[in-house]
Design a protein around this motif. Structure first.
Motif, PDB file in Angstrom:
ATOM      1  N   HIS A   1      79.614  89.816  37.266  1.00  0.00           N
ATOM      2  CA  HIS A   1      80.508  88.699  36.976  1.00  0.00           C
ATOM      3  C   HIS A   1      80.006  87.461  37.695  1.00  0.00           C
ATOM      4  O   HIS A   1      79.685  87.501  38.877  1.00  0.00           O
ATOM      5  CB  HIS A   1      81.936  89.035  37.409  1.00  0.00           C
ATOM      6  N   SER A   2      79.936  86.353  36.976  1.00  0.00           N
ATOM      7  CA  SER A   2      79.489  85.090  37.551  1.00  0.00           C
ATOM      8  C   SER A   2      80.693  84.201  37.813  1.00  0.00           C
ATOM      9  O   SER A   2      81.088  83.999  38.938  1.00  0.00           O
ATOM     10  CB  SER A   2      78.489  84.414  36.609  1.00  0.00           C
ATOM     11  N   LYS A   3      81.295  83.688  36.748  1.00  0.00           N
ATOM     12  CA  LYS A   3      82.529  82.908  36.855  1.00  0.00           C
ATOM     13  C   LYS A   3      83.183  82.878  35.486  1.00  0.00           C
ATOM     14  O   LYS A   3      82.511  82.968  34.466  1.00  0.00           O
ATOM     15  CB  LYS A   3      82.267  81.490  37.371  1.00  0.00           C
ATOM     16  N   GLY A   4      84.494  82.765  35.479  1.00  0.00           N
ATOM     17  CA  GLY A   4      85.216  82.739  34.206  1.00  0.00           C
ATOM     18  C   GLY A   4      84.874  83.959  33.371  1.00  0.00           C
ATOM     19  O   GLY A   4      84.941  85.092  33.838  1.00  0.00           O
ATOM     20  N   ASN A   5      84.489  83.741  32.136  1.00  0.00           N
ATOM     21  CA  ASN A   5      84.117  84.824  31.220  1.00  0.00           C
ATOM     22  C   ASN A   5      82.606  84.970  31.093  1.00  0.00           C
ATOM     23  O   ASN A   5      82.106  85.387  30.059  1.00  0.00           O
ATOM     24  CB  ASN A   5      84.740  84.586  29.838  1.00  0.00           C
ATOM     25  N   ILE A   6      81.885  84.615  32.144  1.00  0.00           N
ATOM     26  CA  ILE A   6      80.421  84.658  32.132  1.00  0.00           C
ATOM     27  C   ILE A   6      79.924  85.831  32.974  1.00  0.00           C
ATOM     28  O   ILE A   6      80.398  86.077  34.078  1.00  0.00           O
ATOM     29  CB  ILE A   6      79.824  83.338  32.680  1.00  0.00           C
ATOM     30  N   LEU A   7      78.944  86.567  32.421  1.00  0.00           N
ATOM     31  CA  LEU A   7      78.326  87.700  33.103  1.00  0.00           C
ATOM     32  C   LEU A   7      76.821  87.499  33.162  1.00  0.00           C
ATOM     33  O   LEU A   7      76.215  87.043  32.189  1.00  0.00           O
ATOM     34  CB  LEU A   7      78.607  89.002  32.339  1.00  0.00           C
ATOM     35  N   MET A   8      76.237  87.847  34.282  1.00  0.00           N
ATOM     36  CA  MET A   8      74.783  87.900  34.394  1.00  0.00           C
ATOM     37  C   MET A   8      74.340  89.254  33.842  1.00  0.00           C
ATOM     38  O   MET A   8      74.953  90.278  34.135  1.00  0.00           O
ATOM     39  CB  MET A   8      74.325  87.762  35.845  1.00  0.00           C
ATOM     40  N   PHE A   9      73.277  89.241  33.053  1.00  0.00           N
ATOM     41  CA  PHE A   9      72.741  90.441  32.425  1.00  0.00           C
ATOM     42  C   PHE A   9      71.342  90.679  32.992  1.00  0.00           C
ATOM     43  O   PHE A   9      70.492  89.799  32.927  1.00  0.00           O
ATOM     44  CB  PHE A   9      72.671  90.226  30.907  1.00  0.00           C
ATOM     45  N   MET A  10      71.102  91.858  33.556  1.00  0.00           N
ATOM     46  CA  MET A  10      69.787  92.229  34.071  1.00  0.00           C
ATOM     47  C   MET A  10      69.474  93.632  33.583  1.00  0.00           C
ATOM     48  O   MET A  10      70.259  94.556  33.812  1.00  0.00           O
ATOM     49  CB  MET A  10      69.785  92.191  35.599  1.00  0.00           C
ATOM     50  N   GLY A  11      68.349  93.782  32.885  1.00  0.00           N
ATOM     51  CA  GLY A  11      68.025  95.090  32.345  1.00  0.00           C
ATOM     52  C   GLY A  11      66.540  95.352  32.302  1.00  0.00           C
ATOM     53  O   GLY A  11      65.723  94.480  32.580  1.00  0.00           O
ATOM     54  N   ARG A  12      66.230  96.574  31.914  1.00  0.00           N
ATOM     55  CA  ARG A  12      64.830  96.947  31.744  1.00  0.00           C
ATOM     56  C   ARG A  12      64.747  98.130  30.799  1.00  0.00           C
ATOM     57  O   ARG A  12      65.683  98.900  30.648  1.00  0.00           O
ATOM     58  CB  ARG A  12      64.174  97.238  33.080  1.00  0.00           C
ATOM     59  N   GLY A  13      63.582  98.254  30.189  1.00  0.00           N
ATOM     60  CA  GLY A  13      63.314  99.365  29.300  1.00  0.00           C
ATOM     61  C   GLY A  13      61.888  99.279  28.814  1.00  0.00           C
ATOM     62  O   GLY A  13      61.397  98.190  28.509  1.00  0.00           O
ATOM     63  N   GLY A  14      61.190 100.401  28.782  1.00  0.00           N
ATOM     64  CA  GLY A  14      59.784 100.379  28.396  1.00  0.00           C
ATOM     65  C   GLY A  14      59.024  99.438  29.310  1.00  0.00           C
ATOM     66  O   GLY A  14      59.117  99.523  30.521  1.00  0.00           O
TER      67      GLY A  14
END
Length: 138
Positions: free
Chosen positions: A53-66
């Motif tokens: 969660h960042s602020k309000g309705n904003i989310l940070m997305f961090m991922g990986r694959g392959g």
């Protein structure tokens, strides 16, 4: 024009607020949550991501694959999350790419946006599902 009445009230008034399923997402409930999709063909082909969660309705997305490291900003709208800007897809140095059919499909699903229903993130057509992980995925 009133076609139906329920206890003397128009039916439309009696049903107000009944279309709230599924409930809107709470960004605090998604904070530091971990998700993963694994290929039914090859369990080594997976994409995992974390939401913060960042602020309000904003989310940070961090991922990986392959051979992909993914970073982006997601915005909540009702029971959906969608990219607010571009999804940054960095290639992991030294990674030897293999068959990445499912990896590319998962990345496309994330770019399309995801719907949370029954504790699982799905694409709008239901073809890709990301399951919540109980512990941190490394």
């Amino acid at each position: 024009m009133q076609l139906f009445k329920l206890a003397g009230l128009p039916l439309v008034v009696a049903l107000t607020g009944c279309n709230g399923y599924p409930p809107p997402l709470n960004p605090h409930d998604l904070n530091q949550s971990h998700w993963q999709a694994t290929s039914p063909y090859n369990k080594a082909e997976f994409v995992k991501f974390e939401l913060r969660h960042s602020k309000g309705n904003i989310l940070m997305f961090m991922g990986r694959g392959g051979c992909h490291k993914l970073i982006g900003i997601m915005q909540i709208s009702g029971n959906r999350i969608a990219l607010k800007g571009p999804l940054i897809d960095k290639k992991i140095k030294g990674c030897i790419p293999g068959r990445e059919f499912m990896i590319k499909r998962y990345i496309a699903a994330i770019k399309q946006g995801l719907i949370l229903d029954n504790g699982i993130f799905y694409t709008s057509d239901g073809s890709v599902a990301f399951l919540k992980q109980k512990s941190v995925i490394r």
